[in-house]
Scaffold this active site. Structure first.
Site, PDB file in Angstrom:
ATOM      1  CE  LYS A 511      25.865  87.865  14.798  1.00  0.00           C
ATOM      2  NZ  LYS A 511      26.865  88.181  15.845  1.00  0.00           N
ATOM      3  NE  ARG A 521      28.487  80.244  18.943  1.00  0.00           N
ATOM      4  CZ  ARG A 521      27.205  80.152  18.607  1.00  0.00           C
ATOM      5  NH1 ARG A 521      26.286  78.890  18.890  1.00  0.00           N
ATOM      6  NH2 ARG A 521      26.478  81.089  17.943  1.00  0.00           N
ATOM      7  NE  ARG A 532      25.629  83.873  19.801  1.00  0.00           N
ATOM      8  CZ  ARG A 532      26.243  83.751  20.770  1.00  0.00           C
ATOM      9  NH1 ARG A 532      25.500  83.928  22.035  1.00  0.00           N
ATOM     10  NH2 ARG A 532      27.617  83.359  20.685  1.00  0.00           N
ATOM     11  CD  GLU A 548      16.960  94.301  13.930  1.00  0.00           C
ATOM     12  OE1 GLU A 548      17.695  95.154  14.228  1.00  0.00           O
ATOM     13  OE2 GLU A 548      16.585  93.589  14.829  1.00  0.00           O
ATOM     14  CE  LYS A 563      28.733  87.367  12.198  1.00  0.00           C
ATOM     15  NZ  LYS A 563      29.215  87.724  13.195  1.00  0.00           N
ATOM     16  CB  SER A 591      33.297  80.481  11.476  1.00  0.00           C
ATOM     17  OG  SER A 591      32.243  80.399  12.254  1.00  0.00           O
ATOM     18  CE1 TYR A 630      37.514  84.466  11.108  1.00  0.00           C
ATOM     19  CE2 TYR A 630      35.515  83.772   9.578  1.00  0.00           C
ATOM     20  CZ  TYR A 630      36.208  84.326  10.917  1.00  0.00           C
ATOM     21  OH  TYR A 630      35.431  84.638  11.877  1.00  0.00           O
TER      22      TYR A 630
HETATM   23  C1  PBG Z   1      29.286  87.763  18.184  1.00  0.00           C
HETATM   24  C2  PBG Z   1      29.802  87.235  16.813  1.00  0.00           C
HETATM   25  C3  PBG Z   1      29.859  86.067  16.407  1.00  0.00           C
HETATM   26  C4  PBG Z   1      30.518  86.146  15.013  1.00  0.00           C
HETATM   27  C5  PBG Z   1      30.886  87.301  14.878  1.00  0.00           C
HETATM   28  N1  PBG Z   1      30.857  87.894  16.044  1.00  0.00           N
HETATM   29  C6  PBG Z   1      29.317  84.831  16.875  1.00  0.00           C
HETATM   30  C7  PBG Z   1      27.557  84.588  17.334  1.00  0.00           C
HETATM   31  O1  PBG Z   1      26.803  85.757  16.545  1.00  0.00           O
HETATM   32  O2  PBG Z   1      27.357  83.660  17.183  1.00  0.00           O
HETATM   33  C8  PBG Z   1      30.437  84.933  14.092  1.00  0.00           C
HETATM   34  C9  PBG Z   1      31.708  84.925  12.995  1.00  0.00           C
HETATM   35  C10 PBG Z   1      31.812  83.750  12.420  1.00  0.00           C
HETATM   36  O3  PBG Z   1      31.187  82.779  12.564  1.00  0.00           O
HETATM   37  O4  PBG Z   1      32.829  83.759  11.699  1.00  0.00           O
HETATM   38  N2  PBG Z   1      30.370  88.226  18.937  1.00  0.00           N
END
Ligand code: PBG
Length: 646
Positions: A511, A521, A532, A548, A563, A591, A630
C-alpha cells in the site's frame, strides 16, 4: 399530402423528392414521422419490424407492482408507452392503479399522454422530451430516494446511471421485450432492387430484423440507413449494415433532418424498366469502388493510385494477419484474454453515524455516505447485481486520540456491520476496513507517541481489539490497511485466541502513500494533517512490495491486496506472478482513480463507460483476481447485460 394541383406526392425541389422511405415502426406510432417525411417530399412505406412481448417471467414486474402499492418507491420513471402499458397491467393484476405516495417522471409527451390516459399523474417531464439524457437532466436530485424503472430488454443504461449519480437508489425491472419481426419478402425485394432507397431504424431489434433480411444475400449496399440513436446504430453495424447517419437528437424531426442531409448530394434518378418509373425513383449510385469507376459514362477512369500499383513489383503481402482475430465482435469475444465477472468485484461503502439522509460526495459523483438504513438498501441492491462482496468503512460522530469508536461494539462500523450481516449476510462476503484513521481525532492510522510519531506496537493492540469487534459484529474478512509492521500476525493471534478461527484477513500487502486517496478524505471526513509517509510505501519502490507481501503471507494473510491499482500495475503484476504468493490477489481501484474518470467524463473529454471498463480490464489483465471499485454495481449490471469488454 397530395397537393391541390394533383401533381403527386413528390414535388420537385423538396429535399426528399424522389425518395421512397421505409418506416419500421408499428403503424400507430408512425404517423408523426410519416407526416414529416411526406412534407419533405418522400413517399413512405410503413412495415413494422418490431413487436412488443411480455417478459418470459412476469414475477419480477408483479413483485415491483406490489411494492409500488406498498409505497416502497418514491418515484417511477417511464421511458416508453410500452413501459406504461406493462406497468399499468401489472398494477391492475396487483390490485389497482392508485399510487398516491409515488411520483412519476416520463421521457416525453407520448409517454405522458399514455400515462394520463391510464389514470396516472405525471410529475416530471423534460421540456424538450425524447431522450433518457434529457429526462435525467430535469429530474431533481433526491439522494437516497428510490426509483423504479420498468424497462425494455433493449434499454440503454443512460437513465439508471444518471439517476444513480444523482444519489437515487434505482431498481430496474424487465417490463417488456422488444422482438424483431421478419421483413416481408415483398419489402426485401423492394430494398434489394432499390425501389425503397432509405430505411429509418428506431430500435436495435428493428435493426437486427432488417439486417437479417438484407445482409446475407447482399444487394442492398446502396440503401441509405438512418438510426435514431447510437444503441440502434451499434446493433445495426454489429449485424452487418452500413449506417449512413444517426439522428442528432432522439426525435422524429431530427431523424428526418438527418435523412435530408444524408441524401442532399445523392440525386434521385428513375428506375430503369420499372413499371412505376417517374413516380418511384432510385437514388444515384454511391460508394463508388475506390480505384476503377466503371459506373460513369465512357471508358473506365484509372486513378493515379491504381496505376502506381499496377506498375510496381507485386506487393509482399503479409502472411501474418493478426487483424483476422479482430474482425467481428464475436471473434474478439472468443479470443479475449481477459474476462471480467460481477463476482470479481467488491464495492467499498461508507456509513456515517447519525446521518438522517444519505449524503452524496462532491468529489466522487454517484458515491454516498450512507445512513444505516440507506446502507442496508444499497447493500441489497449490490447483492442483487451479483457482485462478490462489500467493503465497509465507518465514520463516527465522536473521534479521540485512540479511535475508541472503532472498538466500541456500539460504534458505527460495528453496528452497521451487524446490520449487513442481518440483511444480506449469507448472500455475500462482508468485509470491513480495519484501520483507525476514520476514528482518530488526528486522522492517522494508528495511535501516537508523546512526540507525535505513529506508535507501531501500541497501534497493534488497538488493531487486535478492532479485529475482535468486527469479527463479533459479523465480518467475514477484516481489511488490515494501516501498514503497521506485524499487523497481520497481531490480528491473527487475537482472532485465534478468541476462537474466531473463521474470520479471515484481507491484507493490504503493498500500500503506497498516494495522492490518489484525495477524494477518500472527503468520503470519511478525514481529520488528517500531513501525510502517511512513515508507514505507507513510497511510490517508486517496487521490490519493497515483494517484502511487504511476503511478510503478510508469512503472518497469516488469507488474501493479498495491492493499492492503489492503476498507477501500480507493475507491482500488481509482480505479486500476481510471484510463485510464493499462493493466496488470492486483489487490487483496490481507489477514490482518486474513480474521481479522475468521472471528472473527465463529466467534461465530455472521455467516454465514461468505455474508460471505466478499460480501467477494470487493465487491472484484471495485470493479475488481480478481485477488484475493489466504486463502480462495482453499475459494471456488474453491464456485464450481466452481456456487454463486451473491448
Ligand atoms: C485507510 C484506508 C484508506 C483507503 C482505504 N483504507 C485511506 C488512506 O490510506 O489514506 C483509501 C481508499 C480510497 O482512496 O478509495 N483506512
Amino acid at each position: 399530402m397530395t397537393d391541390p394541383a394533383g401533381r403527386g406526392r413528390s414535388g420537385p425541389g423538396r429535399p426528399l423528392a424522389g425518395w421512397r422511405v421505409l418506416v419500421t415502426r408499428p403503424a400507430d406510432r408512425a404517423t408523426g414521422l410519416v407526416a414529416l417525411l411526406e412534407a419533405a417530399g418522400a413517399t413512405t412505406e410503413v412495415v413494422p419490424l418490431i413487436g412488443i412481448e411480455p417478459p418470459d417471467d412476469p414475477a419480477p414486474l408483479d413483485r415491483a407492482a406490489a411494492q409500488v402499492q406498498a409505497g416502497r418507491f418514491d418515484w417511477i420513471g417511464l421511458t416508453s408507452v410500452h413501459a406504461v402499458a406493462a406497468l399499468v397491467a401489472a398494477l391492475d393484476r396487483a390490485g389497482g392503479r392508485t399510487v398516491p405516495a409515488t411520483r412519476i417522471a416520463v421521457v416525453g409527451a407520448g409517454t405522458a399522454a399514455a400515462a394520463r390516459a391510464a389514470g396516472l399523474r405525471v410529475d416530471v417531464m423534460p421540456d424538450r422530451g425524447g431522450s433518457a439524457a434529457e429526462l435525467a437532466a430535469c429530474w431533481p436530485a433526491e439522494p437516497g430516494r428510490t426509483v423504479l424503472l420498468p424497462r425494455s430488454d433493449q434499454a440503454a443504461p443512460t437513465l439508471p446511471d444518471a439517476l444513480r449519480s444523482k444519489g437515487f437508489i434505482v431498481t430496474e425491472v424487465l417490463a417488456y421485450r422488444t422482438v424483431g419481426r421478419p421483413v416481408p419478402p415483398r419489402t426485401v425485394r423492394a430494398l434489394r432492387t432499390g425501389r425503397v432507397g432509405a430505411v429509418l431504424l428506431a430500435s436495435p431489434s428493428a435493426a437486427q430484423a432488417l439486417a437479417a433480411a438484407v445482409v446475407p444475400g447482399g444487394g442492398a449496399d446502396e440503401l441509405v440507413v438512418g438510426t435514431i440513436g447510437s444503441p440502434t446504430r451499434a446493433a445495426a453495424e454489429a449485424a452487418g449494415l452500413t449506417v449512413t447517419f444517426t439522428a442528432a437528437a432522439p426525435s422524429d424531426a431530427a431523424l428526418v433532418a438527418g435523412l435530408c442531409a444524408a441524401v442532399r448530394d445523392l440525386a434521385p434518378r428513375p428506375v430503369r424498366g420499372s413499371s412505376v418509373a417517374g413516380t418511384t425513383l432510385e437514388p444515384a449510385a454511391r460508394r463508388r469502388p475506390p480505384a476503377l469507376d466503371q459506373d460513369s459514362a465512357g471508358p473506365p477512369v484509372i486513378h493515379p493510385t491504381a496505376r502506381t500499383r499496377q506498375e510496381a513489383e507485386p506487393m509482399p503481402y503479409p502472411t501474418e494477419r493478426p487483424r483476422r482475430l479482430r474482425r467481428t465482435p464475436a471473434i474478439r469475444r472468443l479470443v479475449a484474454e481477459t474476462r471480467l465477472h460481477p463476482r470479481d468485484l467488491v464495492l467499498p461503502m461508507f456509513v456515517k453515524e447519525s446521518l438522517t439522509e444519505p449524503v452524496p460526495l462532491q468529489s466522487m459523483p454517484g458515491v454516498l455516505q450512507h445512513t444505516r438504513e440507506s446502507l442496508r438498501r444499497a447493500a441489497v441492491e449490490a447483492v442483487e447485481a451479483g457482485i462478490g462482496g462489500l467493503m465497509l468503512f465507518g465514520i463516527p460522530t465522536h473521534r479521540d486520540a485512540v479511535g475508541s469508536a472503532a472498538t466500541d461494539p456500539d460504534g458505527i462500523l460495528n453496528v452497521a456491520m451487524a446490520d449487513l450481516r442481518a440483511e444480506v449476510g449469507a448472500e455475500t462476503v462482508l468485509m470491513a476496513d480495519l484501520c483507525l484513521d476514520e476514528f482518530t481525532d488526528h486522522g492517522h492510522c494508528g495511535v501516537l507517541t508523546a512526540s507525535g510519531a505513529v506508535d507501531n506496537d501500541a497501534t497493534l493492540v488497538r488493531y487486535q481489539d478492532m479485529g475482535l469487534a468486527l469479527s463479533a459484529a459479523g465480518a467475514d474478512l477484516v481489511g488490515t490497511s494501516g501498514m503497521m509492521d506485524g499487523q497481520v500476525a497481531a490480528v491473527r493471534s487475537a482472532l485465534d485466541g478468541a476462537g474466531a478461527l473463521d474470520t479471515g484477513i484481507f491484507a493490504y500487502g503493498a500500500k503506497y502513500a498516494s495522492a490518489f486517496y484525495g477524494p477518500f478524505r472527503e468520503a470519511v471526513d478525514s481529520a488528517l494533517q500531513g501525510d502517511r509517509r512513515t508507514y505507507q510505501q513510497q511510490p517508486g519502490n517496487r521490490r519493497e512490495a515483494a517484502r511487504e507481501v511476503a511478510l503478510d503471507i508469512a503472518e497469516g494473510a488469507d488474501l493479498i491486496m495491492v493499492k492503489p491499482a492503476m498507477s501500480y500495475l507493475d507491482v500488481l503484476a509482480d505479486v500476481a506472478r510471484d510463485p510464493a504468493v499462493t493466496v488470492p490477489v486483489a487490487a483496490y481501484q481507489i477514490s482518486g482513480e474513480y474521481a479522475m474518470i468521472e471528472a473527465a467524463a463529466a467534461n465530455g473529454w472521455i467516454d465514461r463507460d468505455r474508460a471505466v471498463m478499460e480501467s477494470l480490464v487493465s487491472i484484471k489483465r495485470a493479475g488481480a483476481q478481485i477488484v475493489l471499485t466504486y463502480w462495482a454495481v453499475s459494471v456488474a449490471r453491464r456485464l450481466t447485460a452481456g456487454e463486451d469488454l473491448g
